[in-house]
Design an enzyme around this catalytic site. Sequence first.
Site: not given
Ligand code: LLP
Length: 421
Positions: A316, A348
Site C-alpha cells: 500500500r 530491488c
Molecule cells: N464494495 C465494492 C464494490 C468495492 O469495490 C470495495 C473496494 C468494497 C466494497 C470495500 O471497500 P472498503 O470498505 O474496504 O473500503 N487496495 C486499496 C483498496 C481498494 C478498494 C477496492 N474496492 C487499498 O489498499 O487501499
Amino acid sequence: QHCFTKSEDGFLYCEGLKVQDVMDVVERRPFYLYSKPQITRNVEAYKDALEGLNSIIGYAIKANNNLKILEHLRKLGCGAVLVSGNELKLALHAGFDPTKCIFNGNGKLLEDLVLAAQEGVFVNVDSEFDLENIVSAARIAGKKVNVLLRINPDVDPQVHPYVATGNKNSKFGIRNEKLQWFLDAVKAHPNELKLVGAHCHLGSTITKVDIFRDAAVLMVNYIDQIRAQGFQIDFLNIGGGLGIDYHHTGAVLPTPRDLIDTVRELVLSRNLNLIIEPGRSLIANTCCLVNRVTGVKTNGTKNFVVIDGSMAELIRPSLYDAYQHIELVSSPPSDAEVSTFDVVGPVCESADFLGKDRTLATPSMGAGLVVHDAGAYCMSMASTYNLKMRPPEYWVEDDGSVSKIRHAETFEDHLRFFKDL
Ligand code: LLP
C-alpha cells in the site's frame, strides 16, 4: 478498546500478549499478527449500528481472504461481497449463506456467473454486456438471478484516485442516463432476471459520512424512479468504503454508527433493506505486519531502517503512497539516538518502502518493528516479487493464546509450478 496497546515501559501488546514474545516463538519473519477479539468487536460495532434496520453486512473478501478469518466473520453473521469466481468459491467453502452474498465486478466471467446463478447469490449488473452474460448464466443454470443495478452516482469521494470508484470517469457501474435501457432489458427477461435493488460504491478510505449521505439521497431517488415503473425493489446497497485512522493521531473519524445513522431515515422512509459492503473498516485495524530490523544505514542525507518485510508483503505505501503507522515493539535503550528514517525492505526497487521520514529511536539489529493497520489490502495484495514468499499469519485467540491461521509460503511451493513440465 483496541487490540494493540503500548505499555508504560514501552512494550507493544496485542490483547495482553507481548508482541516480542510472539516474535520469539514464530518460525518465520515477517508475519502478520491479528487479534480475533478485535475482529469480533468490529463486527459488533456494525451490528449495533444497524439495529432496527433490515440489513446485510457483506464483508468485502478482497480486503482479506484468510479462510479462518472468513469462517469467523461468517459465524458472526456476515455475508460476503465477491469480485471473482475464486472469491465466490472461497465464500461458499467458508460456509457463507449464498443469500447474503453479492457478486460484483465490471468483468465478471460467464462461467463464474453460472456458479453465482446456481448458488442463488445476488449479482450486481455493471454494464450492457454484463447484463447479457447474466441472462445467459441464468439460462445455463436454469435459475432466475436476483440482480441489483450498480449505478454510478457521480459523487466525489475525496480520496486517492486509485481508490475512487463512483465518479463519472470510473470503469464501474451504469451511468444514470442509461438507467432506462437497463430497466427495459430487465423487463424483457422476466424468466432470467429479477430486479431486487440498486447498488453503488463510491470509493475507499472515505472519512466524511456526508459523502455517503449525498449518494444515498441520489440512490433513493433512483429507487423511487424504478419503483414508479412497477418494479418491486427492496434493497439499497450503499457499498463499502469507510476509512480508518491510519495516522494514529487520535483524530475523531466517523464510526460505523455515524455511517449508518446518516442513511437510516432515508432507508426507513422507503421501507428498504440496507446492504453494506465494508472491507477495510472491519479488518484493517485488527492486524500488524511484524518485521525484524536487518540493519540501519545512511546514504547522503537519508537514514534508512532496513527490515525483512517489504513491498512484497505490504504494497500500500508503494502503490498509493499510503501512510501506515510504524513503531518498534519495544523501546530501545534510552541512549539510542532519535532520528528520521525511511523504513525500507530488501526488494530491488526504490519504491520498496513501508514508511518515509519516520521519527524513530535508532533500533538495534534484530529489533521488532510493526506496520500497523495491516489487516486490509495487505496480505491479500502480497506478491512473491524477488521470491519473497508470502508470510504466515497468526492471530491471538479469545483466550489470549496464539494460533497460526495460515502457513508460510515456501520455496518448494514455487518449484511446484514447474513440476512435470
Ligand atoms: N464494495 C465494492 C464494490 C468495492 O469495490 C470495495 C473496494 C468494497 C466494497 C470495500 O471497500 P472498503 O470498505 O474496504 O473500503 N487496495 C486499496 C483498496 C481498494 C478498494 C477496492 N474496492 C487499498 O489498499 O487501499
